[in-house]
Design a protein around this motif. Structure first.
Motif, mmCIF file in Angstrom:
data_model
loop_
_atom_site.group_PDB
_atom_site.id
_atom_site.type_symbol
_atom_site.label_atom_id
_atom_site.label_comp_id
_atom_site.label_asym_id
_atom_site.label_seq_id
_atom_site.Cartn_x
_atom_site.Cartn_y
_atom_site.Cartn_z
ATOM 1 N N GLU A 131 -12.789 -15.728 -39.761
ATOM 2 C CA GLU A 131 -12.144 -15.027 -40.878
ATOM 3 C C GLU A 131 -11.165 -13.976 -40.360
ATOM 4 N N PHE B 198 -9.201 -13.797 -45.685
ATOM 5 C CA PHE B 198 -9.828 -15.092 -45.972
ATOM 6 C C PHE B 198 -11.333 -14.866 -46.050
ATOM 7 N N TYR C 100 -11.132 -19.408 -52.171
ATOM 8 C CA TYR C 100 -10.336 -19.417 -50.946
ATOM 9 C C TYR C 100 -10.298 -20.791 -50.269
ATOM 10 N N GLN D 285 -6.780 -22.254 -49.577
ATOM 11 C CA GLN D 285 -6.088 -21.411 -48.598
ATOM 12 C C GLN D 285 -6.695 -21.577 -47.211
ATOM 13 N N LEU D 286 -8.016 -21.651 -47.151
ATOM 14 C CA LEU D 286 -8.696 -21.830 -45.860
ATOM 15 C C LEU D 286 -8.344 -23.166 -45.233
#
Length: 166
Positions: A52, A63, A70, A73-74
């Protein structure tokens, strides 16, 4: 005097638990050749909080693995991060490595990658620098397995390159 010393030692003990979750920065990468599909199946395992923080430092935004909002996005961030911090070469040719996905496992994250098809790999070169953008004491343990033969190497920042002959 003894009371002050005791209070001081207690303060040090309690403060050390709050800032440091794990004193070592270690990850592992397994590069396993699948003779049926003729691809390398790669699994990277890293502490969840380290990954992260590494992604946040790299991309300038937070993140969170334990938050489903998330997920998209991750996926994008890990795909880009992996393509930059992991390279694979066999028989003097770079292989295209595709991001497959990731999986959370309590305090760690598994990243899954797969190479394009390659026949008869004998000379393997890899550049592995996961989390080097975050820690100058990062250690990545790299295991290469081809036809049941396993060779391992420890890469310590800033060393990112390894070479194995099978």
């Amino acid at each position: 005097m003894k009371k002050i010393l005791f209070l001081f030692l207690c303060l040090i003990a309690f403060s050390s638990f709050t800032d440091i979750k794990h004193p070592y920065h270690v990850g592992s990468v397994e590069i396993n050749y699948n003779s049926k599909s003729k691809t390398f199946e790669i699994t990277g395992r890293f502490f969840l909080d380290d990954l992260e923080n590494g992604l946040a430092k790299k991309y300038g935004k937070p993140f969170h693995f334990n938050d489903s909002k998330y997920k998209t996005q991750l996926d994008a961030a890990i795909k880009n991060y992996s393509s930059e911090y992991f390279k694979l070469k066999t028989n003097n040719e770079f292989l295209k490595v595709n991001y497959v996905g990731y999986e959370e496992d309590n305090e760690s994250v598994n990243i899954y990658l797969e190479s394009e098809s390659v026949s008869n790999p004998q000379k393997i070169e890899a550049a592995v620098s996961f989390l080097y953008n975050l820690f100058d004491d990062q250690i990545n343990l790299v295991h290469i397995i081809i036809n049941g033969t396993r060779k391992s190497e420890k890469l310590t920042y800033p060393n990112r390159y390894l070479y194995q002959q099978f």
